[in-house]
Design an enzyme around this catalytic site. Structure first.
Site, PDB file in Angstrom:
ATOM      1  N   SER A 232      68.427 -10.304  -3.087  1.00  0.00           N
ATOM      2  CA  SER A 232      68.900  -9.268  -3.327  1.00  0.00           C
ATOM      3  C   SER A 232      69.080  -8.433  -2.245  1.00  0.00           C
ATOM      4  CB  SER A 232      68.268  -8.372  -4.418  1.00  0.00           C
ATOM      5  OG  SER A 232      68.207  -8.722  -5.714  1.00  0.00           O
TER       6      SER A 232
ATOM      7  N   ASP B  37      64.009 -11.239 -13.463  1.00  0.00           N
ATOM      8  CA  ASP B  37      64.355 -12.832 -12.949  1.00  0.00           C
ATOM      9  C   ASP B  37      63.140 -13.706 -13.198  1.00  0.00           C
ATOM     10  OD1 ASP B  37      66.820 -12.106 -12.343  1.00  0.00           O
ATOM     11  OD2 ASP B  37      66.569 -11.507 -10.264  1.00  0.00           O
TER      12      ASP B  37
ATOM     13  N   ARG C 279      66.030 -21.111 -11.284  1.00  0.00           N
ATOM     14  CA  ARG C 279      64.763 -20.591 -11.857  1.00  0.00           C
ATOM     15  C   ARG C 279      64.114 -21.425 -12.786  1.00  0.00           C
ATOM     16  NH1 ARG C 279      64.483 -16.556  -8.476  1.00  0.00           N
ATOM     17  NH2 ARG C 279      66.348 -15.181  -8.186  1.00  0.00           N
TER      18      ARG C 279
HETATM   19  C1  S3P Z   1      70.329  -8.517  -8.887  1.00  0.00           C
HETATM   20  C2  S3P Z   1      69.986  -7.815 -10.339  1.00  0.00           C
HETATM   21  C3  S3P Z   1      69.523  -8.424 -11.293  1.00  0.00           C
HETATM   22  C4  S3P Z   1      69.130  -9.833 -10.875  1.00  0.00           C
HETATM   23  C5  S3P Z   1      69.902 -10.560  -9.976  1.00  0.00           C
HETATM   24  C6  S3P Z   1      70.138  -9.866  -8.826  1.00  0.00           C
HETATM   25  C7  S3P Z   1      70.717  -7.899  -7.825  1.00  0.00           C
HETATM   26  O1  S3P Z   1      70.789  -8.574 -12.305  1.00  0.00           O
HETATM   27  O2  S3P Z   1      68.912 -10.677 -12.117  1.00  0.00           O
HETATM   28  O3  S3P Z   1      69.423 -11.908  -9.823  1.00  0.00           O
HETATM   29  O4  S3P Z   1      70.557  -8.199  -6.612  1.00  0.00           O
HETATM   30  O5  S3P Z   1      71.278  -6.303  -7.858  1.00  0.00           O
HETATM   31  P1  S3P Z   1      71.184  -7.420 -13.022  1.00  0.00           P
HETATM   32  O6  S3P Z   1      71.072  -6.283 -12.566  1.00  0.00           O
HETATM   33  O7  S3P Z   1      72.270  -7.798 -13.782  1.00  0.00           O
HETATM   34  O8  S3P Z   1      70.007  -7.374 -14.445  1.00  0.00           O
END
Ligand code: S3P
Length: 751
Positions: free
Chosen positions: A338, A631, A703
């Site tokens: 992220s 996640d 994952r």
């Molecule tokens: C993420 C937010 C999450 C996560 C994804 C990365 C991000 O998704 O599942 O792997 O970097 O903002 P959601 O915000 O849609 O749940």
């Protein structure tokens, strides 16, 4: 898109599909086509035609054809398929001769490297394009030539492009398609003009440049010197100047318009490079070179992935996880995904040069990096996690040359959608098979309320086309689901929207965007569950240290907990409180996890995490922890399957729209291993116990693949995990680190 992947059934080996095949022109291509079909027993008879008596004799001797004829008329009598494999400039004359014959119901096809001229020649000869003429082009060859080089396997796993016209008889098309498929080719259909343009750019222009460069250097007086010192670069670039001059002369004459078009574009780019050298414009040169370097790699990956999708299961990357194991050691897992995405986005929009360390060199974050390169940002690296971004400012992005391909990365697509809604140019965002199924209305709908113009495929799926030049207005949005991607998307759109943009979330989600915006000097207000910002400020370049990804560390937190007599130290892991649900859940299950050396690095809290084996027990997972561990559930389900008692997850329907339906896919896999699990619409019920071995499918979800690798620590037999290529999206060195600490998982060796 006009290209269609053909789906045709295979003939039974040895059962003739057609009666008589006539191949006119017994060179490498014609000979290989004839030989391949003949050896597979797919034609009742294969007849060759060639002007050269030597080739005719050899063709029979080498088993390329059953017999040869000198006379076209004799050969074509009663033919079912006639393959025209003569040099491209000989095609006009051949077609004129064929037009005089009674060809009955025969299907005509050809192998010319340019298609427009063949179609023109056919129209000229026959008065109109015959409905049973299917133009084709196998993209295959070899440095050898002539019928003596004919190879029945030449086309295996090579592309063959068929360019049917509106009037082409569908049955004729299907027949030609099937013949190529039987030879193992990967058949695509394309429009004639498109074919000629694509080939002009990908094949004809490079040959022209190679021939031209060698000739230009060779004619200079100092040529001996040049060639004496010509090392790898010269040799590699000019390899194709060794190709057959006559054949290439034919191709350039045949594909004149398309070659001129692509050559003129290239001349413009070459002039720009010349100007940059002349003006000492290093920035411009660095931009071209860095873009080119990764573009090459990026294209190869896209093409490889395409092969993954198309070539049935032959490219299935399988992990074989052997049972048992005891873990020890200290490792640093790769950078946070992220944060890596956001570092590229904000670094690009900042003024000045941003240095990033610890960047995740996984395919997802690289897709974001490439997207910004496509939009004109000069980005150096990544090299050992270091990236240098020459920011262009909030208004400095340029229109990308074409659609932006984001692979498997939902984060790239959703965050970019917001950012691109505020640009002056149009963009199209596309992705792989998994991303193409994921819901995008969750961002498209609120963005439209802000004034964005976004088109999606049916049901709000990708690709997204985002129209530039819109006036966005800030708004307040009450998010219906807890999603950091939606929140971040709207905040990024807010950078370009008049007034204030604010987002309220139903439960806390990761706040890296808010933190990093502030790190770049952009004011963001956070009041309880609402984050807001106003447009009109700027981002100032910064230094970013990306911590190790807790989502990747999670596999080892579970591994260290469930394996016997184990202890692991995970270094420098990001422990942002919006991400630590996995630690809380494991601790509630009885996990032995401690945080050491806690510190704040670049605005993000970081710690070394120690995990020791523990007797886990089942729990009801508190719903407020769901977004904080969103996640990590695949591997948490593995922990639950190894725990004593029942674990219940509710309120996690979001898991059904991740890279795969993680509830169903994990349930299927765990069931296959003999666990007791029951998927529910918004979660899962798992009764812990013992795990056996077996075959599981990750459905391309990184994952899931890694979670089942961890499961092997408590399995009683090997686990074969299919479809693991996407582990590279978030954790490219997973297998190496897993092996280093004692997980017995490796890529299965293909026999
Ligand atoms: C993420 C937010 C999450 C996560 C994804 C990365 C991000 O998704 O599942 O792997 O970097 O903002 P959601 O915000 O849609 O749940």
């Amino acid at each position: 898109m006009s290209e269609l992947k053909s789906a045709v059934t295979k003939a039974q080996p040895g059962t003739p599909m057609i009666g008589r095949l006539v191949v006119i022109g017994l060179g490498l291509i014609g000979g290989s086509f004839a030989k391949g079909l003949r050896e597979r027993g797919l034609c009742r008879e294969v007849v060759g035609v060639d002007l050269d008596p030597q080739s005719r004799r050899l063709a029979v001797e080498l088993g390329v054809v059953d017999r040869c004829e000198e006379q076209l008329a004799v050969a074509c009598q009663g033919a079912e398929v006639i393959q025209l494999a003569v040099p491209i400039l000989a095609m006009e004359k051949l077609l004129a001769e064929l037009a005089k014959l009674d060809l009955g119901n025969a299907v005509l096809t050809d192998v010319g490297s340019a298609k427009g001229n063949v179609v023109r020649a056919a129209r000229l000869a026959f008065g109109e394009m015959p409905a049973r003429f299917v133009p084709g082009h196998p993209i295959a060859g070899s440095e050898q030539s002539g019928v003596e080089a004919a190879n029945a396997e030449l086309f295996r796993r090579h592309k063959v492009i068929l360019t049917p016209l509106a009037q082409t008889d569908p049955q004729a098309l299907q027949l030609v398609d099937r013949l190529w498929c039987e030879l193992g080719a990967d058949v695509e259909h394309m429009q004639v003009e498109h074919h000629d343009q694509v080939l002009a750019a990908t094949s004809h222009l490079p040959h022209l440049l190679a021939f031209g460069l060698v000739d230009s250097l060779a004619k200079r007086s100092e040529n001996l010197e040049i060639f004496r010192y010509a090392a790898g670069g010269f040799r590699d670039f000019t390899r194709i100047a060794g190709s057959d001059p006559v054949m290439w002369h034919d191709i350039f004459l045949a594909n004149r318009e398309a070659v001129l078009h692509t050559l003129d574009l290239f001349r413009g780019d070459l002039d720009a490079l010349r100007d940059a050298v002349d003006a000492g414009d290093g920035h411009q040169l660095l931009g071209v070179f860095t873009r080119a370097r990764v573009a090459r790699e990026h294209f190869s990956k896209i093409l490889a992935r395409r092969a993954y999708v198309d070539a049935m299961h032959s490219n299935d990357l399988i992990f074989l996880a052997n049972p048992g194991g005891k873990l020890s050691g200290r490792i640093r897992v790769p950078g946070d995904k992220s944060i890596s995405h956001r570092s590229i986005m904000l670094g690009s929009l900042a003024e000045g040069t941003t240095e990033v360390e610890g960047f995740l060199e996984g395919e997802d974050a690289l897709a974001t990096l490439q997207a910004f390169r496509d939009m004109g940002v000069v980005i150096e690296g990544p090299h050992h996690g270091r990236v240098t971004i020459h920011g262009v400012g909030l208004q400095g992005l340029q229109a990308p040359p074409g659609p932006i391909y984001l692979g498997n990365s939902g984060t790239s697509m959703r965050l970019l959608a917001g950012l691109l809604a505020g640009q002056s140019f149009d963009t199209t965002l596309s992705g792989d098979a998994s991303l193409s199924k994921r819901p995008m209305n969750r961002v498209a709908k609120p963005l439209r309320e802000m004034g964005a113009v976004i088109e999606t495929a049916p049901e709000g799926r990708p690709p997204l086309t985002i129209r530039g030049g819109q006036r966005l207005s800030g708004m307040h949005y009450e998010m219906p689901m807890a999603s950091a991607q939606v929140k971040s998307c709207l905040l990024l759109a807010g950078l370009y929207a008049a007034g204030q943009t604010s987002v309220t979330e139903p439960a806390p989600t990761r706040d890296h965007t808010e933190r990093m915006l502030r790190g770049f000097g952009y004011p963001v207000a956070v009041d309880g569950s609402t984050a807001s910002l106003e447009s009109g400020h700027k981002l100032t370049a910064s230094h970013i240290e990306v911590p190790a990804d807790i989502s990747s560390a999670a596999f080892f937190l579970v591994a260290g907990s469930i394996a016997e007599d184990s202890e692991l130290l995970l270094e420098h892991v990001g422990i942002n409180p919006t991400r630590t649900g996995v630690i809380d859940i494991l601790k509630l299950m009885g996990g032995d996890i401690s945080l050491e050396n806690q510190r704040v690095v670049g605005g993000e809290p970081v710690a070394d995490i120690r995990v020791r084996s523990a007797k886990l027990h089942g729990i009801d997972i508190p719903e407020h922890l769901v977004p904080l561990a969103i996640d990590e559930f695949p591997v948490l389900f593995v922990a639950a399957a190894c725990a004593e008692g029942r674990t219940v997850l509710r309120g996690a329907e979001e898991l059904r729209v991740k890279e795969s339906d993680r509830i169903q896919v994990m349930a299927d896999g765990l069931l296959a291993l003999g666990a007791k699990v029951e998927p529910t619409p918004d979660g899962i019920i798992i009764d812990g116990g013992s795990l056996g071995g077996g075959e599981v499918w990750s459905h391309g979800d990184h994952r899931i693949a890694m979670a089942f690798s961890v499961a092997s620590l408590r399995a009683s037999a090997p686990i074969r995990i299919h479809d693991c290529a996407n582990v590279a999206t978030s954790f490219p060195n997973f297998l190496a680190l897993a092996a280093q600490v004692g997980i017995r998982v490796a890529e299965e060796v293909k026999s």
